[in-house]
Design a protein around this motif. Structure first.
Motif, PDB file in Angstrom:
ATOM      1  N   TYR A 153       0.842  -1.189   0.000  1.00 47.77           N
ATOM      2  CA  TYR A 153       0.000   0.000   0.000  1.00 47.77           C
ATOM      3  C   TYR A 153       0.878   1.241   0.000  1.00 47.77           C
ATOM      4  CZ  TYR A 153      -4.414  -2.405   1.207  1.00 47.77           C
ATOM      5  OH  TYR A 153      -5.547  -3.190   1.195  1.00 47.77           O
ATOM      6  N   PRO A 204      -4.337   4.517   3.352  1.00 50.61           N
ATOM      7  CA  PRO A 204      -3.518   3.706   2.440  1.00 50.61           C
ATOM      8  C   PRO A 204      -4.300   3.349   1.174  1.00 50.61           C
ATOM      9  CG  PRO A 204      -3.500   2.803   4.677  1.00 50.61           C
ATOM     10  CD  PRO A 204      -4.581   3.827   4.634  1.00 50.61           C
ATOM     11  N   GLU A 205      -3.575   3.308   0.061  1.00 50.26           N
ATOM     12  CA  GLU A 205      -4.157   2.889  -1.218  1.00 50.26           C
ATOM     13  C   GLU A 205      -3.376   1.689  -1.737  1.00 50.26           C
ATOM     14  OE1 GLU A 205      -6.355   6.353  -3.500  1.00 50.26           O
ATOM     15  OE2 GLU A 205      -4.205   6.773  -3.374  1.00 50.26           O
ATOM     16  N   LEU A 206      -4.108   0.666  -2.159  1.00 51.38           N
ATOM     17  CA  LEU A 206      -3.476  -0.559  -2.616  1.00 51.38           C
ATOM     18  C   LEU A 206      -2.710  -0.345  -3.922  1.00 51.38           C
ATOM     19  CD1 LEU A 206      -3.193  -3.670  -2.147  1.00 51.38           C
ATOM     20  CD2 LEU A 206      -5.137  -3.917  -3.704  1.00 51.38           C
ATOM     21  N   SER A 220      -8.548   4.371  -5.405  1.00 45.79           N
ATOM     22  CA  SER A 220      -9.745   5.097  -4.969  1.00 45.79           C
ATOM     23  C   SER A 220     -10.115   4.647  -3.565  1.00 45.79           C
ATOM     24  CB  SER A 220     -10.897   4.846  -5.912  1.00 45.79           C
ATOM     25  OG  SER A 220     -11.224   3.474  -5.935  1.00 45.79           O
ATOM     26  N   GLN A 221     -10.750   5.538  -2.783  1.00 43.97           N
ATOM     27  CA  GLN A 221     -11.100   5.218  -1.420  1.00 43.97           C
ATOM     28  C   GLN A 221     -12.600   5.103  -1.301  1.00 43.97           C
ATOM     29  OE1 GLN A 221      -8.552   8.421   0.235  1.00 43.97           O
ATOM     30  NE2 GLN A 221      -7.487   6.782   1.280  1.00 43.97           N
ATOM     31  N   LEU A 255      -0.182   0.335  10.414  1.00 39.56           N
ATOM     32  CA  LEU A 255      -1.532   0.209  10.935  1.00 39.56           C
ATOM     33  C   LEU A 255      -1.659  -1.051  11.786  1.00 39.56           C
ATOM     34  CD1 LEU A 255      -1.753   1.862   8.146  1.00 39.56           C
ATOM     35  CD2 LEU A 255      -4.196   1.392   8.388  1.00 39.56           C
ATOM     36  N   PHE A 303      -8.839   4.204  11.008  1.00 37.43           N
ATOM     37  CA  PHE A 303      -9.288   4.013   9.635  1.00 37.43           C
ATOM     38  C   PHE A 303     -10.288   2.865   9.570  1.00 37.43           C
ATOM     39  CE2 PHE A 303      -6.247   6.679   7.417  1.00 37.43           C
ATOM     40  CZ  PHE A 303      -5.191   6.757   8.313  1.00 37.43           C
ATOM     41  N   LYS A 321      -9.501  -7.993  -0.779  1.00 40.51           N
ATOM     42  CA  LYS A 321      -8.622  -6.860  -0.534  1.00 40.51           C
ATOM     43  C   LYS A 321      -9.408  -5.806   0.202  1.00 40.51           C
ATOM     44  CE  LYS A 321      -9.546  -4.464  -4.889  1.00 40.51           C
ATOM     45  NZ  LYS A 321      -8.957  -3.936  -6.146  1.00 40.51           N
ATOM     46  N   LEU A 322      -8.687  -4.962   0.920  1.00 37.96           N
ATOM     47  CA  LEU A 322      -9.307  -3.910   1.714  1.00 37.96           C
ATOM     48  C   LEU A 322      -9.107  -2.560   1.054  1.00 37.96           C
ATOM     49  CD1 LEU A 322      -8.304  -4.838   5.372  1.00 37.96           C
ATOM     50  CD2 LEU A 322     -10.503  -5.195   4.239  1.00 37.96           C
ATOM     51  N   PHE A 367      -9.337   1.389   2.087  1.00 41.97           N
ATOM     52  CA  PHE A 367      -9.318   2.211   3.292  1.00 41.97           C
ATOM     53  C   PHE A 367      -9.929   3.578   3.060  1.00 41.97           C
ATOM     54  CE2 PHE A 367      -6.716  -0.090   6.376  1.00 41.97           C
ATOM     55  CZ  PHE A 367      -6.198  -1.097   5.588  1.00 41.97           C
ATOM     56  N   GLY A 368     -10.500   4.137   4.140  1.00 37.38           N
ATOM     57  CA  GLY A 368     -10.946   5.512   4.130  1.00 37.38           C
ATOM     58  C   GLY A 368      -9.803   6.449   4.484  1.00 37.38           C
TER      59      GLY A 368
END
Lengths: 114, 112
Positions: free
Chosen positions: A35, A43-45, B1-2, B43, B88, B99-100, B102-103
């Motif tokens: 990430y 975090p962005e993958l 993108s979130q 995290l 988060f 997959k996760l 996140f905000g």
């Protein structure tokens, strides 16, 4: 308690140089994630591995970023050439196969491109 | 993108008070997770709630999930200065690879 190891902890590099980050997930965790986290954001993958195979790299800027997980254990993320906008925290995480589990994150590599 | 959107963006409370953070998301999920991040660190997973669950507890943490409203809340009771961190929410998508997403997080400050 098992940890995800990442190195280096901090990296300063000049624009247009190459930089690499290393991650060693928890033993037995088949899934590994990279990430990117820009300061003040979530975090962005970038890329997801299942064993040695890439499952999702749709957000990886493939013109400059590459990732590999040879033998399905540790992984390397490379940037070449680095740009100013790449300055961020790069986080590695791992999780057990298949089921929805919580991820275990490493401490991250803080990259500064100057 | 979130996908997740936490609210508020920042929260400041006194030690001993309760802290409530909210998360809204857009698409269908199969699980939602909450993580804590201390400044400059990785995290830490706090709690996971599946889409067929409505409430979950872990120590001083209480998480609720309302899939009809596409929202979740994290309650920290009897807060301590050590709870100061960013929190988060992360959503796990249905089907395909797990997959996760996140905000942007809520920054919580607990004042002694």
């Amino acid at each position: 308690e098992a940890e995800v190891a990442q190195s280096p902890r901090y990296k300063i590099t000049e624009k247009s140089q190459a930089v690499a980050f290393w991650c060693d997930p928890i033993s037995g965790h088949a899934t590994l994630y990279w990430y990117r986290q820009i300061l003040g954001q979530g975090p962005e993958l970038l890329v997801q591995f299942q064993d040695e195979s890439v499952v999702d790299d749709s957000q990886l800027p493939k013109d400059r970023f590459s990732a590999e997980r040879l033998k399905g254990v540790d992984s390397t993320l490379k940037i070449q050439p680095a740009e100013l906008g790449d300055s961020a925290m790069y986080l590695c995480a791992s999780s057990p196969r298949r089921l929805p589990y919580g991820y275990t994150f490493g401490s991250g590599t803080r990259l500064t491109v100057v | 993108s979130q996908q997740g959107e936490e609210d508020p963006q920042a929260l400041s409370i006194q030690e001993g008070e309760n802290a409530t953070m909210n998360c809204s998301y857009k698409t269908s999920i199969n699980n939602l997770q909450w993580y804590r991040q201390n400044s400059g660190r990785g995290l830490v997973h706090l709690i996971l709630i599946r889409s067929n669950e409505r409430e979950k507890h872990s120590g001083r943490l209480r998480v609720t999930l309302d899939t009809s409203k596409k929202s979740s809340s994290l309650l920290i009771t009897a807060s301590r200065a050590a709870d100061t961190a960013s929190y988060f929410c992360a959503t796990g998508t249905q089907g395909g690879s797990e997959k996760l997403v996140f905000g942007k997080g809520t920054k919580l400050t607990v004042n002694p």
